[in-house]
Scaffold this active site. Structure first.
Site, PDB file in Angstrom:
ATOM      1  N   HIS A  58       0.901  -1.164  -0.076  1.00 44.09           N
ATOM      2  CA  HIS A  58      -0.041  -0.059   0.046  1.00 44.09           C
ATOM      3  C   HIS A  58       0.926   1.250  -0.070  1.00 44.09           C
ATOM      4  CE1 HIS A  58      -2.796  -3.105   1.096  1.00 44.09           C
ATOM      5  NE2 HIS A  58      -2.252  -3.250   2.272  1.00 44.09           N
TER       6      HIS A  58
ATOM      7  N   TYR B 137      -6.347   0.786  -2.404  1.00 43.83           N
ATOM      8  CA  TYR B 137      -7.641   1.005  -1.932  1.00 43.83           C
ATOM      9  C   TYR B 137      -8.074   2.552  -1.767  1.00 43.83           C
ATOM     10  CZ  TYR B 137      -5.486   0.818   2.671  1.00 43.83           C
ATOM     11  OH  TYR B 137      -4.947   0.725   3.849  1.00 43.83           O
TER      12      TYR B 137
ATOM     13  N   ARG C 133     -13.595  -8.782   5.743  1.00 49.30           N
ATOM     14  CA  ARG C 133     -14.503  -7.685   6.913  1.00 49.30           C
ATOM     15  C   ARG C 133     -15.041  -6.966   5.977  1.00 49.30           C
ATOM     16  NH1 ARG C 133     -10.473  -4.878   9.037  1.00 49.30           N
ATOM     17  NH2 ARG C 133      -8.932  -6.162   8.219  1.00 49.30           N
TER      18      ARG C 133
ATOM     19  N   HIS D 270      -6.482  -9.992   1.841  1.00 49.12           N
ATOM     20  CA  HIS D 270      -6.005 -10.160   2.996  1.00 49.12           C
ATOM     21  C   HIS D 270      -6.802 -11.454   3.777  1.00 49.12           C
ATOM     22  CE1 HIS D 270      -5.253  -5.635   2.808  1.00 49.12           C
ATOM     23  NE2 HIS D 270      -3.950  -5.930   3.077  1.00 49.12           N
TER      24      HIS D 270
ATOM     25  N   GLU E 173      -5.080 -12.103   9.423  1.00 48.17           N
ATOM     26  CA  GLU E 173      -4.010 -11.426  10.009  1.00 48.17           C
ATOM     27  C   GLU E 173      -4.033 -11.260  11.651  1.00 48.17           C
ATOM     28  OE1 GLU E 173      -3.758  -7.603   8.211  1.00 48.17           O
ATOM     29  OE2 GLU E 173      -1.901  -7.158   9.214  1.00 48.17           O
TER      30      GLU E 173
ATOM     31  N   HIS F  93      -0.761 -12.441   4.375  1.00 47.88           N
ATOM     32  CA  HIS F  93      -0.496 -12.538   5.938  1.00 47.88           C
ATOM     33  C   HIS F  93      -0.728 -13.905   6.362  1.00 47.88           C
ATOM     34  CE1 HIS F  93       0.028  -8.280   6.230  1.00 47.88           C
ATOM     35  NE2 HIS F  93      -1.218  -8.179   5.897  1.00 47.88           N
TER      36      HIS F  93
ATOM     37  N   ASP G 103       3.954  -4.458   2.168  1.00 48.00           N
ATOM     38  CA  ASP G 103       2.625  -4.110   2.737  1.00 48.00           C
ATOM     39  C   ASP G 103       3.096  -2.722   3.403  1.00 48.00           C
ATOM     40  OD1 ASP G 103       0.162  -4.301   3.708  1.00 48.00           O
ATOM     41  OD2 ASP G 103       0.896  -5.430   5.339  1.00 48.00           O
TER      42      ASP G 103
HETATM   43 ZN    ZN Z   1      -1.895  -4.897   3.240  1.00 50.51          ZN
END
Ligand code: ZN
Length: 454
Positions: free
Chosen positions: A56, A120, A210, A232, A235, A269, A320
């Site tokens: 990211h 994102y 989520r 993801h 994690e 992860h 990440d």
């Molecule tokens: Zn990530």
């Protein structure tokens, strides 16, 4: 035609000396010849350069800002996330482009060939889309034109604030899209990628269990078609508990029950798996996208690499949060985490491969499949994604074969990296990106503006 010559090279067939490689104008390896006279650009130790499977970019600008305790007695991933939400409210498209270019430059200088960007941050502060819904995606694509780094762009679908489908919180509204809006965002992002060099790719990324509905995962799989699908997964302990409460299954159990998996699937992860999940996911053929430096920084937990490899699992490695971009350190951290947990040494070595060789081979192979890049080995027909190590580095003096990789990963660091090519584009020479000054000054301007704002 570009010619590269190396004193030593790790070819698909094993180690060789005095290796001459020809690269076509399209960035493909056209010929590989060992025991050849010196020719063209000379380097010390030539290796395949893996893709960085998870990033990211914007989070690079927060590195080092989250090391104080907050008001909570136990600071955690979730307090880090609060600061991240506040920070990203300041970011403009110009900022994102400058940060992405800086991140890609650092990745190249660390020996990565390609940036798999799990993107994102789509909308304006307040959540309204830009006039072009893919404005931010285009800025990341533009950054890759600046840096010459291969890009596999993963526009992210992020819809809900939790497994109960609650609305997004104020910190999340720049991420949010319905499925229809996501389809438009993805189509416009694909147009942006079409203007990049032919090695660049696009994929699909439901953010997490989520942030998207489990029943929509079939739709994401359809959208991906033959392209990579990243998510993801498993994690954090709190995340696992939320998924169990909502679905009656642990996250990896849910994915194994509902998705048809293969090597294009990358789960990021996987630090919270029980043994049966590790075994099942490893055997599914899906790749685990590990980010050991970030997982350490966030206190996520320790990936069960020993059991994963014992069950034939594939891995890729990514940076990440970009708190620190270092390929050698990611690999070292991964192996050291296993040693600390198991009171062992050389945890991931085999009778035939040293630790360094096994890790390096694994992340090249896994990185190729989850970035959809035709790379991962120095062989005719592959993309010329390559890195050169300085053979005069003190830690490499007199070293041969797999010991070179062990010394690079465990005794040395990325300062050994002298050259990097992404699809034949020679972007790093003498350890520095060829446009370093301009990229750093644009990033410095951005950091000054952001520093004044937070
Ligand atoms: Zn990530």
């Amino acid at each position: 035609m570009t010619i590269v010559w190396a004193e030593k090279a790790l070819l698909e067939t094993g180690w060789a000396e005095n290796v001459r490689i020809e690269i076509s104008p399209e960035g493909l390896i056209r010929s590989v010849e060992a025991n050849a006279p010196a020719d063209g650009h000379r380097t010390g130790v030539l290796l395949p350069a893996p893709a960085n499977c998870h990033s990211h970019a914007f989070q690079r600008a927060m590195a080092g800002l989250t090391e104080r305790r907050g008001p909570n007695a136990s600071d955690s991933f979730w307090t880090w996330r609060q600061l991240m939400f506040r920070f990203l409210d300041r970011l403009t498209p110009d900022h994102v482009e400058a940060i992405a270019a800086f991140v890609q430059m650092e990745m190249l200088e660390a020996g990565y060939s390609a940036n798999v960007e799990f993107h994102y941050l789509h909308h304006q502060p307040g959540g309204t889309p830009y006039a072009n819904i893919a404005e931010m995606a285009e800025r990341i694509a533009t950054a890759s034109l600046t840096t010459g780094m291969g890009l596999t762009l993963l526009p992210v679908h992020y819809q809900y604030g939790g497994c109960d489908k609650r609305a997004l919180g104020p910190g999340q509204i720049r991420f949010g899209n319905t499925l229809d809006a996501y389809a438009e965002l993805h189509a416009r992002s694909a147009e942006a990628i079409a203007h990049l060099p032919a090695d660049c790719r696009i994929g699909v990324a439901p953010h997490s269990l989520r942030a998207v509905a489990a029943e929509d995962l079939a739709h994401h799989a359809n959208m991906a078609g033959g392209n990579p699908l990243h998510m993801h997964l498993a994690e954090q302990i709190a995340e696992v508990e939320e998924i169990v409460a909502a679905h009656g299954k642990r996250p990896v159990e849910l994915v194994l029950d509902t998705m048809e998996l293969d090597a294009r699937h990358c789960f990021i992860h996987c630090t919270q798996m029980q043994s049966h999940e590790t075994e099942g996911l490893a055997r599914s053929g899906a790749v685990s996208g590990l980010c050991p430096i970030t997982e350490s920084s966030l206190g996520d937990g320790i990936f069960d690499g020993v059991r994963w490899f014992d069950n034939g699992g594939s891995i890729a490695v990514g940076s990440d949060s970009n708190i620190r971009i270092s390929l050698s350190e990611e690999l070292r951290t991964l192996d050291y985490s296993q040693r600390l947990r198991d009171h062992s040494r050389a945890a991931l070595a085999t009778p035939h491969k040293s630790t360094g060789r096994r890790l390096f081979d694994a992340v090249n192979a896994g990185g190729a499949s989850v970035s959809a890049r035709n790379n991962g080995a120095l062989a005719v027909g592959k993309l010329a994604d390559m890195m050169g190590l300085d053979a005069d580095s003190v830690d490499l003096i007199g070293r041969t074969g797999d010991t070179i990789l062990d010394c690079y990963i465990f005794a040395g660091d990325d300062r050994m990296v002298s050259d990097v090519w992404s699809a034949g584009r020679h972007m790093v020479t003498d350890g520095r990106h060829i446009k370093r000054e301009a990229i750093v000054s644009a990033y410095a301007r951005t950091m000054k503006q952001l520093g004044e704002a937070i």
